[in-house]
Design an enzyme around this catalytic site. Sequence first.
Site, PDB file in Angstrom:
ATOM      1  N   LYS A  70      45.323  24.718  20.397  1.00 21.59           N
ATOM      2  CA  LYS A  70      45.913  24.546  21.713  1.00 21.59           C
ATOM      3  C   LYS A  70      45.714  23.101  22.159  1.00 21.59           C
ATOM      4  O   LYS A  70      44.821  22.421  21.624  1.00 21.59           O
ATOM      5  CB  LYS A  70      45.315  25.534  22.717  1.00 21.59           C
ATOM      6  CG  LYS A  70      43.974  25.112  23.308  1.00 21.59           C
ATOM      7  CD  LYS A  70      43.604  25.988  24.452  1.00 21.59           C
ATOM      8  CE  LYS A  70      42.395  25.448  25.180  1.00 21.59           C
ATOM      9  NZ  LYS A  70      42.637  24.239  25.963  1.00 21.59           N
ATOM     10  N   ASP A 127      42.948  30.081  20.002  1.00 17.64           N
ATOM     11  CA  ASP A 127      42.320  29.873  21.305  1.00 17.64           C
ATOM     12  C   ASP A 127      40.866  30.310  21.135  1.00 17.64           C
ATOM     13  O   ASP A 127      40.579  31.501  21.030  1.00 17.64           O
ATOM     14  CB  ASP A 127      43.018  30.716  22.374  1.00 17.64           C
ATOM     15  CG  ASP A 127      42.438  30.504  23.771  1.00 17.64           C
ATOM     16  OD1 ASP A 127      41.322  29.956  23.870  1.00 17.64           O
ATOM     17  OD2 ASP A 127      43.083  30.899  24.747  1.00 17.64           O
ATOM     18  N   HIS A 128      39.951  29.339  21.064  1.00 22.95           N
ATOM     19  CA  HIS A 128      38.576  29.666  20.706  1.00 22.95           C
ATOM     20  C   HIS A 128      37.949  30.661  21.675  1.00 22.95           C
ATOM     21  O   HIS A 128      37.011  31.376  21.316  1.00 22.95           O
ATOM     22  CB  HIS A 128      37.721  28.409  20.629  1.00 22.95           C
ATOM     23  CG  HIS A 128      37.367  27.819  21.953  1.00 22.95           C
ATOM     24  ND1 HIS A 128      38.205  26.980  22.656  1.00 22.95           N
ATOM     25  CD2 HIS A 128      36.248  27.952  22.717  1.00 22.95           C
ATOM     26  CE1 HIS A 128      37.630  26.624  23.784  1.00 22.95           C
ATOM     27  NE2 HIS A 128      36.442  27.191  23.864  1.00 22.95           N
ATOM     28  N   LYS A 179      34.989  34.638  21.293  1.00 25.40           N
ATOM     29  CA  LYS A 179      33.664  34.882  21.871  1.00 25.40           C
ATOM     30  C   LYS A 179      33.341  36.373  21.819  1.00 25.40           C
ATOM     31  O   LYS A 179      34.190  37.222  22.053  1.00 25.40           O
ATOM     32  CB  LYS A 179      33.604  34.368  23.309  1.00 25.40           C
ATOM     33  CG  LYS A 179      33.721  32.843  23.410  1.00 25.40           C
ATOM     34  CD  LYS A 179      33.627  32.385  24.853  1.00 25.40           C
ATOM     35  CE  LYS A 179      33.739  30.868  24.946  1.00 25.40           C
ATOM     36  NZ  LYS A 179      32.581  30.180  24.353  1.00 25.40           N
ATOM     37  N   ASP A 214      45.418  23.331  30.783  1.00 30.88           N
ATOM     38  CA  ASP A 214      44.280  23.348  29.872  1.00 30.88           C
ATOM     39  C   ASP A 214      43.558  24.689  29.854  1.00 30.88           C
ATOM     40  O   ASP A 214      43.028  25.093  28.808  1.00 30.88           O
ATOM     41  CB  ASP A 214      43.296  22.239  30.265  1.00 30.88           C
ATOM     42  CG  ASP A 214      42.203  22.030  29.226  1.00 30.88           C
ATOM     43  OD1 ASP A 214      42.548  21.928  28.034  1.00 30.88           O
ATOM     44  OD2 ASP A 214      41.019  21.974  29.604  1.00 30.88           O
ATOM     45  N   HIS A 234      43.410  30.407  28.342  1.00 31.20           N
ATOM     46  CA  HIS A 234      42.140  31.133  28.441  1.00 31.20           C
ATOM     47  C   HIS A 234      42.169  32.234  29.502  1.00 31.20           C
ATOM     48  O   HIS A 234      41.887  33.403  29.227  1.00 31.20           O
ATOM     49  CB  HIS A 234      40.994  30.173  28.789  1.00 31.20           C
ATOM     50  CG  HIS A 234      40.689  29.162  27.743  1.00 31.20           C
ATOM     51  ND1 HIS A 234      41.020  29.318  26.423  1.00 31.20           N
ATOM     52  CD2 HIS A 234      40.057  27.970  27.827  1.00 31.20           C
ATOM     53  CE1 HIS A 234      40.599  28.259  25.740  1.00 31.20           C
ATOM     54  NE2 HIS A 234      40.024  27.433  26.569  1.00 31.20           N
TER      55      HIS A 234
END
Length: 521
Positions: free
Chosen positions: A166, A195-196, A200, A253, A258
Amino acid sequence: MSLGTAGRRHVDAAAKPQQPVVVVIVGGGGDLTWRMLVPALYNLFLDGWLPDRFAIIGADRKPMDDDAYRQHLRQGVDEFSRRGRANDADWHAFAQRVGFLSMDFTSASASETLTQRLDAADTALGGEAIRVFYLAVPPNVVATIVARLGPALAHGVDRVRIVVEKPFGRDLASAQALTKTLTRVFAERQIYRIDHYLGKETVQNILAFRFANSLFEPIWNRRYIDHVQITVAEDVGVEHRGGYYETAGALRDMVQNHLLQLLCLIAMEPPLSFNADEIRNKKVDVLRAIRPIDPARVGEVAVRGQYGPGVTAAGPVPGYREEPDVAPDSTTETFAAVKFFVDNWRWEHIPFYLRTGKRLPAKASEISIQFHPAPHQMFPPSAMEHWQPNRLAIRVQPSEGILLRFQAKHPGPIMHLDPVDMLFSYAGAFRVPSLPEAYETLLLDVIRGDATLFMRDDQVDAAWSVVMPILDAWTAERPTDFPNYAAGTWGPEAADQLLARDGRRWMLPTTLEPPEPDPDS
């Protein structure tokens, strides 16, 4: 015994990739590779998750030989790996599979150079390997690299995967253009838009929490839930990313990817199976159900802010406009808060409040689900002095876990209610030395060909469509009040008013809440 040997005892043999794999990191000399990607791959190796036959190739314009590259990567692993400094024996076993390829991605010979290196890797690994191309490069060069390397990248739908970082586009039109460029070379199922945040542990655990338990599904709707808040707060400024951030801002961003992804996981309908496309279909359904924002009324549902000088836990800090590579009159937002509605049977009229910002008082990511109050309060006012609504808080970071807040009688001869917390924490429940980093999970999924946690093209388009009215309105109207919040505070006053108009207020992340006062003290 080395960490690698110990880790391999716990691997599910059926889930471990068996086919050889070559991971090519385009931009292999960059910061992302050094800080995140190679430490993640190294930890996968220690835990025994990489296939027995693998190779890693860092490709970059920088002139460097294999030994110098390995030494450079070792420094990154020692500094950024969740395990700390690498064990010499383990590192040597890993590093001998790592090489460097110095090349100019824009040259006419780039594709041939890469093809020769990949063919040599296949020979060394004893067969045709899965090829993972990770584009760890600035977004503006992705299209050029794909066009130049196309012949080297296109070697079969089932064999080749490409990972794109991204931001995926700057707006809806550029995202669609980038997808068009990628799909000239790749099928959609080969493209992994990473998308890190979705890697999680707590984010993934939302699926388990919602759909592996029957306890919460009956109350997961508008009848019992008053509203949902999603906060992703950062205590740092833009650090060394001022040049990038000037072209992005908080809405692009963070909110477009996110935060909307977290909203999807909370609001989605139960999938029929744990199938990648089935789960992604449900997410797209949520995005398409989000109520379109009237461009003329953006100011009623969206707030932007920019931090000025202030004081944080680290001491005095400059404002955004004084950060390196930031224009002195910048109108880029470092804070965004938006109210969304999901117009479907489950969520009709229930607001979802999203906020994110830099230079806030703490680093914290949390989803707070607040329930309606009990329909009738039978207790006397004196018993309700510290009453709070029932609340479910999903902590993404720090102190990953899930907290359920309810009322209980305080010990003593009179009826007095206090809020109490029932807490599940990863650290306490599973007693693991450290949780896998998000990139470990996501890289392993790419190698295994599991796209569940990655964004599909229609999902990207739907997410951009949601925020485009806000983005267009903010682009057209230059803010005159920036900076409008001091570093170290929770954002502009208008963000508080966004909820106050609805008779609500932002909730502090549960890790930051002060302890409840003792009524007997």
